[in-house]
Design a protein around this motif. Structure first.
Motif, PDB file in Angstrom:
ATOM      1  N   CYS A 158      84.735  70.561  52.597  1.00 26.87           N
ATOM      2  CA  CYS A 158      84.133  70.088  51.344  1.00 26.87           C
ATOM      3  C   CYS A 158      82.619  69.960  51.484  1.00 26.87           C
ATOM      4  O   CYS A 158      81.858  70.356  50.590  1.00 26.87           O
ATOM      5  CB  CYS A 158      84.732  68.742  50.945  1.00 26.87           C
ATOM      6  N   ALA A 159      82.173  69.387  52.601  1.00 27.82           N
ATOM      7  CA  ALA A 159      80.738  69.217  52.824  1.00 27.82           C
ATOM      8  C   ALA A 159      80.033  70.571  52.898  1.00 27.82           C
ATOM      9  O   ALA A 159      78.940  70.750  52.342  1.00 27.82           O
ATOM     10  CB  ALA A 159      80.503  68.422  54.111  1.00 27.82           C
ATOM     11  N   LEU A 160      80.657  71.532  53.574  1.00 30.30           N
ATOM     12  CA  LEU A 160      80.070  72.869  53.668  1.00 30.30           C
ATOM     13  C   LEU A 160      79.867  73.471  52.281  1.00 30.30           C
ATOM     14  O   LEU A 160      78.802  74.028  51.968  1.00 30.30           O
ATOM     15  CB  LEU A 160      80.977  73.773  54.503  1.00 30.30           C
ATOM     16  N   GLY A 211      74.512  69.996  57.502  1.00 32.18           N
ATOM     17  CA  GLY A 211      74.460  69.188  58.714  1.00 32.18           C
ATOM     18  C   GLY A 211      75.639  68.241  58.818  1.00 32.18           C
ATOM     19  O   GLY A 211      76.203  68.037  59.901  1.00 32.18           O
ATOM     20  N   ARG A 212      76.028  67.667  57.680  1.00 27.56           N
ATOM     21  CA  ARG A 212      77.194  66.772  57.664  1.00 27.56           C
ATOM     22  C   ARG A 212      78.461  67.536  58.034  1.00 27.56           C
ATOM     23  O   ARG A 212      79.299  67.042  58.794  1.00 27.56           O
ATOM     24  CB  ARG A 212      77.333  66.150  56.277  1.00 27.56           C
ATOM     25  N   SER A 213      78.595  68.742  57.515  1.00 23.80           N
ATOM     26  CA  SER A 213      79.759  69.559  57.848  1.00 23.80           C
ATOM     27  C   SER A 213      79.791  69.875  59.339  1.00 23.80           C
ATOM     28  O   SER A 213      80.852  69.827  59.980  1.00 23.80           O
ATOM     29  CB  SER A 213      79.740  70.853  57.032  1.00 23.80           C
ATOM     30  N   LEU A 214      78.633  70.181  59.901  1.00 22.64           N
ATOM     31  CA  LEU A 214      78.557  70.464  61.336  1.00 22.64           C
ATOM     32  C   LEU A 214      79.015  69.259  62.151  1.00 22.64           C
ATOM     33  O   LEU A 214      79.740  69.401  63.144  1.00 22.64           O
ATOM     34  CB  LEU A 214      77.124  70.847  61.705  1.00 22.64           C
ATOM     35  N   GLY A 253      84.214  77.208  62.640  1.00 22.26           N
ATOM     36  CA  GLY A 253      83.698  76.312  61.611  1.00 22.26           C
ATOM     37  C   GLY A 253      82.264  75.898  61.873  1.00 22.26           C
ATOM     38  O   GLY A 253      81.425  75.867  60.963  1.00 22.26           O
ATOM     39  N   ARG A 254      81.957  75.587  63.119  1.00 16.99           N
ATOM     40  CA  ARG A 254      80.596  75.188  63.466  1.00 16.99           C
ATOM     41  C   ARG A 254      79.630  76.368  63.316  1.00 16.99           C
ATOM     42  O   ARG A 254      78.482  76.200  62.905  1.00 16.99           O
ATOM     43  CB  ARG A 254      80.564  74.630  64.887  1.00 16.99           C
ATOM     44  N   GLY A 255      80.125  77.558  63.628  1.00 19.37           N
ATOM     45  CA  GLY A 255      79.291  78.741  63.442  1.00 19.37           C
ATOM     46  C   GLY A 255      78.935  78.960  61.982  1.00 19.37           C
ATOM     47  O   GLY A 255      77.806  79.342  61.652  1.00 19.37           O
ATOM     48  N   LYS A 256      79.893  78.718  61.089  1.00 20.05           N
ATOM     49  CA  LYS A 256      79.610  78.849  59.659  1.00 20.05           C
ATOM     50  C   LYS A 256      78.504  77.884  59.236  1.00 20.05           C
ATOM     51  O   LYS A 256      77.621  78.239  58.444  1.00 20.05           O
ATOM     52  CB  LYS A 256      80.872  78.574  58.847  1.00 20.05           C
ATOM     53  N   CYS A 302      69.247  80.186  64.126  1.00 17.92           N
ATOM     54  CA  CYS A 302      70.535  79.643  63.677  1.00 17.92           C
ATOM     55  C   CYS A 302      71.563  80.748  63.475  1.00 17.92           C
ATOM     56  O   CYS A 302      72.727  80.622  63.877  1.00 17.92           O
ATOM     57  CB  CYS A 302      70.351  78.856  62.381  1.00 17.92           C
ATOM     58  N   SER A 303      71.139  81.843  62.862  1.00 25.22           N
ATOM     59  CA  SER A 303      72.076  82.923  62.567  1.00 25.22           C
ATOM     60  C   SER A 303      72.529  83.628  63.840  1.00 25.22           C
ATOM     61  O   SER A 303      73.696  84.023  63.958  1.00 25.22           O
ATOM     62  CB  SER A 303      71.444  83.921  61.594  1.00 25.22           C
ATOM     63  N   ARG A 304      71.637  83.776  64.804  1.00 30.34           N
ATOM     64  CA  ARG A 304      72.043  84.391  66.076  1.00 30.34           C
ATOM     65  C   ARG A 304      73.022  83.490  66.821  1.00 30.34           C
ATOM     66  O   ARG A 304      73.974  83.975  67.448  1.00 30.34           O
ATOM     67  CB  ARG A 304      70.812  84.676  66.939  1.00 30.34           C
ATOM     68  N   GLN A 305      72.784  82.184  66.767  1.00 26.50           N
ATOM     69  CA  GLN A 305      73.733  81.261  67.386  1.00 26.50           C
ATOM     70  C   GLN A 305      75.106  81.391  66.734  1.00 26.50           C
ATOM     71  O   GLN A 305      76.136  81.392  67.420  1.00 26.50           O
ATOM     72  CB  GLN A 305      73.229  79.822  67.253  1.00 26.50           C
ATOM     73  N   ALA A 306      75.111  81.501  65.415  1.00 30.69           N
ATOM     74  CA  ALA A 306      76.377  81.659  64.700  1.00 30.69           C
ATOM     75  C   ALA A 306      77.075  82.948  65.116  1.00 30.69           C
ATOM     76  O   ALA A 306      78.290  82.967  65.359  1.00 30.69           O
ATOM     77  CB  ALA A 306      76.128  81.647  63.195  1.00 30.69           C
ATOM     78  N   LEU A 307      76.317  84.031  65.198  1.00 31.28           N
ATOM     79  CA  LEU A 307      76.892  85.322  65.577  1.00 31.28           C
ATOM     80  C   LEU A 307      77.554  85.244  66.947  1.00 31.28           C
ATOM     81  O   LEU A 307      78.640  85.802  67.163  1.00 31.28           O
ATOM     82  CB  LEU A 307      75.803  86.395  65.572  1.00 31.28           C
TER      83      LEU A 307
END
Length: 400
Positions: free
Chosen positions: A205-207, A230-233, A243-246, A282-287
């Motif tokens: 929901c937060a995301l 940030g709350r979703s993370l 989920g954390r990557g998203k 951030c995007s590279r970390q997600a990848l």
């Protein structure tokens, strides 16, 4: 044990497996995809046997496991076929409501129909079906939510969870239609998830509240969007790397939008570059966090890295990411998403003055959108881009 009893035992066992691994997956354990892949044949067989014998709850439990497997691996067309096959098993054709005695199964099954309608951009259909689910869930949850949450038993918490899920799905549809009213449904769903201590549901929901404040014109506020991402993370458990990557990818999206705003406002180059660098990080970390079979998420992050690289004047890197995004979209059968990525690539190439290459990408995007329902706006934008590209190739100005 007679043959029917043995069949029922097998079907129940596979249904239990599907139900268990669905809960594991939704709780953040993506490793269960390997087990579901190995058990796919058994789940399909259990589904078929359950239909033959009218064991409707077993049909749904087997479908739950298949839903997570096919959704995670982007096998949308196969999933759509499985859903379409069993509409008559659960749905009263004249009202779209449940067949008598199959209400619980109808609720879960209608959720699948809503997801497919959203994927196909049939948003009016999705909204209509989802309203039926909310009405059904509110009726069941009404007496429960009037009590204090500490008084709820496990069955009552499950009923509240069903309502929260229905509200969240409805908010998703509203957001996709561009309605700021989605925030009300998201907040109600978030509150219910917190009341039943469902951190995974609250994280989702937060995301999506972050998405609303990032994407909707009437709500757009990058600071609030960043707060919700940030709350979703924070809410996603450490083991839920997907989920954390998203969340990280969306925090990258916020930084990219800050870069765009700073660039348009002609802020100092170092300020613009700081935002772009943060977006890329951030995007590279997600990848790096996304597993290789999470095709939908990989498509999204590659598209974003393409946009970031293009703005950073790293065009070849951008084209690599656009190509990867398109490949993942096509593997899912997502022509609309592939068209969006190809449009982005065409725009980046045109901006760099590579008009012949830009035309190829734009024409491919046009073919994608022509194959999709409800893509009129995207078709118009692509035609306008092609007009500008053709004018540049001719050395003339496009008509105003």
């Amino acid at each position: 044990m007679n043959r029917i009893a043995a069949t029922r035992a097998f079907v129940e066992a596979m249904g239990g497996l599907g139900n268990y691994y669905t809960k594991q997956y939704l709780g953040g354990n993506r490793d269960v995809i390997g087990v579901l892949t190995a058990e796919e044949g058994n789940l399909l067989r259990a589904r078929s046997l359950a239909r033959d014998h009218g064991w409707w709850s077993c049909v749904i439990r087997a479908m739950q496991g298949l839903r997570q497997l096919y959704g995670h691996t982007g096998r949308d067309s196969e999933w759509s076929r499985l859903v379409d096959e069993i509409v008559p098993d659960f749905v009263e054709s004249s009202t779209e409501g449940p067949l008598p005695g199959r209400e619980q199964e109808w609720n879960l099954f209608t959720q699948d129909r809503v997801h497919l309608a959203r994927k196909a951009r049939r948003l009016a259909e999705a909204e209509r079906l989802q309203k039926l689910r909310i009405d059904w869930s509110r009726h069941r949850a009404g007496p429960i939510v009037r009590k204090a949450p500490k008084e709820w038993d496990d069955a009552e918490r499950d009923t509240v969870r069903s309502l929260a899920t229905s509200l969240h799905e409805f908010a998703q549809i509203q957001r996709e239609q561009g309605s700021a009213r989605c925030v009300d449904a998201y907040r109600e769903a978030l509150s219910l998830a917190e009341n039943i201590q469902d951190s995974s549901g609250a994280a989702i929901c937060a995301l999506n509240l972050g998405h609303a404040y990032l994407d909707l014109k009437g709500l757009r506020d990058l600071t609030i969007a960043e707060h919700w991402y940030g709350r979703s993370l924070e809410l996603h458990p450490k083991q839920d790397v997907l989920g954390r990557g998203k969340c990280l990818n969306q925090l990258g999206a916020v930084s990219f939008e800050r870069f765009e705003e700073a660039r348009q406002a002609k802020q100092p180059p170092e300020e613009c570059l700081a935002h772009l660098s943060k977006a890329a990080k951030c995007s590279r970390q997600a990848l790096e966090m996304f597993p290789p079979d999470a095709m939908e998420d990989l498509a999204v992050v590659h598209n974003q890295l393409g946009n970031i690289s293009a703005r950073g004047r790293q065009l070849e890197t951008a084209l690599h990411h656009y190509g990867e995004s398109t490949r993942y979209k096509e593997r899912q059968g997502d022509r609309f998403g592939a068209g969006q990525t190809r449009f982005n690539a065409a725009a980046a190439l045109a901006f760099a003055g590579r008009f012949a290459d830009a035309r190829d990408w734009a024409q491919a995007a046009l073919r994608d959108f022509q194959a999709c329902e409800n893509a009129d706006q995207e078709l118009l934008l692509t035609l306008k881009l092609l007009e500008r590209i053709e004018s540049a190739l001719r050395g003339t100005s496009p008509p105003s």
